[in-house]
Write a protein that holds these residues in place. Structure first.
Motif, PDB file in Angstrom:
ATOM      1  N   LEU A 150       0.791  -1.233   0.000  1.00 56.91           N
ATOM      2  CA  LEU A 150       0.000   0.000   0.000  1.00 56.91           C
ATOM      3  C   LEU A 150       0.825   1.286   0.000  1.00 56.91           C
ATOM      4  N   ILE A 169      -3.482   6.553  -4.899  1.00 56.74           N
ATOM      5  CA  ILE A 169      -4.824   6.292  -4.364  1.00 56.74           C
ATOM      6  C   ILE A 169      -5.457   7.608  -3.908  1.00 56.74           C
ATOM      7  N   SER A 225      -6.553   9.697  -6.783  1.00 60.65           N
ATOM      8  CA  SER A 225      -7.763   9.221  -7.467  1.00 60.65           C
ATOM      9  C   SER A 225      -9.029   9.839  -6.886  1.00 60.65           C
ATOM     10  N   LYS A 281     -13.820   5.861 -11.655  1.00 58.54           N
ATOM     11  CA  LYS A 281     -14.183   4.453 -11.463  1.00 58.54           C
ATOM     12  C   LYS A 281     -13.134   3.541 -12.104  1.00 58.54           C
ATOM     13  N   LYS A 289      -9.812   3.784 -10.079  1.00 60.73           N
ATOM     14  CA  LYS A 289      -9.885   3.043  -8.818  1.00 60.73           C
ATOM     15  C   LYS A 289      -9.877   1.527  -9.061  1.00 60.73           C
ATOM     16  N   ALA A 290     -10.543   1.101 -10.130  1.00 55.69           N
ATOM     17  CA  ALA A 290     -10.537  -0.326 -10.461  1.00 55.69           C
ATOM     18  C   ALA A 290      -9.119  -0.790 -10.800  1.00 55.69           C
ATOM     19  N   GLY A 312      -7.079  -0.890  -7.654  1.00 54.12           N
ATOM     20  CA  GLY A 312      -7.492  -2.043  -6.851  1.00 54.12           C
ATOM     21  C   GLY A 312      -6.886  -3.338  -7.362  1.00 54.12           C
ATOM     22  N   LEU A 343      -3.124  -3.310  -6.540  1.00 53.55           N
ATOM     23  CA  LEU A 343      -2.916  -3.580  -5.122  1.00 53.55           C
ATOM     24  C   LEU A 343      -3.180  -5.052  -4.808  1.00 53.55           C
ATOM     25  N   ALA A 344      -4.247  -5.599  -5.357  1.00 55.28           N
ATOM     26  CA  ALA A 344      -4.573  -7.013  -5.112  1.00 55.28           C
ATOM     27  C   ALA A 344      -3.470  -7.928  -5.633  1.00 55.28           C
TER      28      ALA A 344
END
Length: 135
Positions: A73, A80, A83, A94, A97-98, A101, A104-105
């Protein structure tokens, strides 16, 4: 003949002393338990906190979730925060952020995988040391 017997004995002794390869099954078990872990990670100012919400029942496995997030992170934090800036259109925000995400995942998954292997290695070595101490 005697030299051959000594050679065979030396080879057998080395084979007995060499650690057995760790079981890949143990890595799978730890990974499966980690899938059930849930936590909350927060960054405020320069300080981060992580709290386990749903435990695996094993503190070392629980720690992997927090350690992965603590690694992944911070390098992404500025993006982040950016955003959320005003002026970004809804659809663009959107999508941004996707993408963040997913990034990060993926980072967390890669870090978790490495940490699971490290944990299994540590536990394997500890078992070996206990077994050696018993003998």
């Amino acid at each position: 003949m005697i030299a051959t017997a000594y050679l065979i004995a030396a080879i057998l002794q080395q084979a007995a002393a060499a650690p057995a390869p760790k079981e890949s099954g143990e890595i799978v078990v730890v990974g499966e338990r980690l899938k059930n872990w849930r936590g909350r990670f927060a960054v405020r100012g320069g300080k981060s906190t992580c709290k386990t919400i749903v435990s695996t029942g094993d503190a070392e496995i629980d720690a992997i979730g927090c350690q992965a997030m603590a690694t992944c992170l911070p390098p992404m934090q500025a993006r982040i925060i950016a955003s959320d800036a005003k002026g970004i259109q809804r659809d663009a925000r959107k999508d941004l952020k996707a993408a963040l995400g997913l990034e990060l995942a993926q980072c967390c998954q890669n870090r978790r995988d490495a940490l699971v292997v490290e944990l299994v290695d540590r536990r394997f070595e500890a078992r070996q040391e206990r077994n050696n101490a018993k003998n």
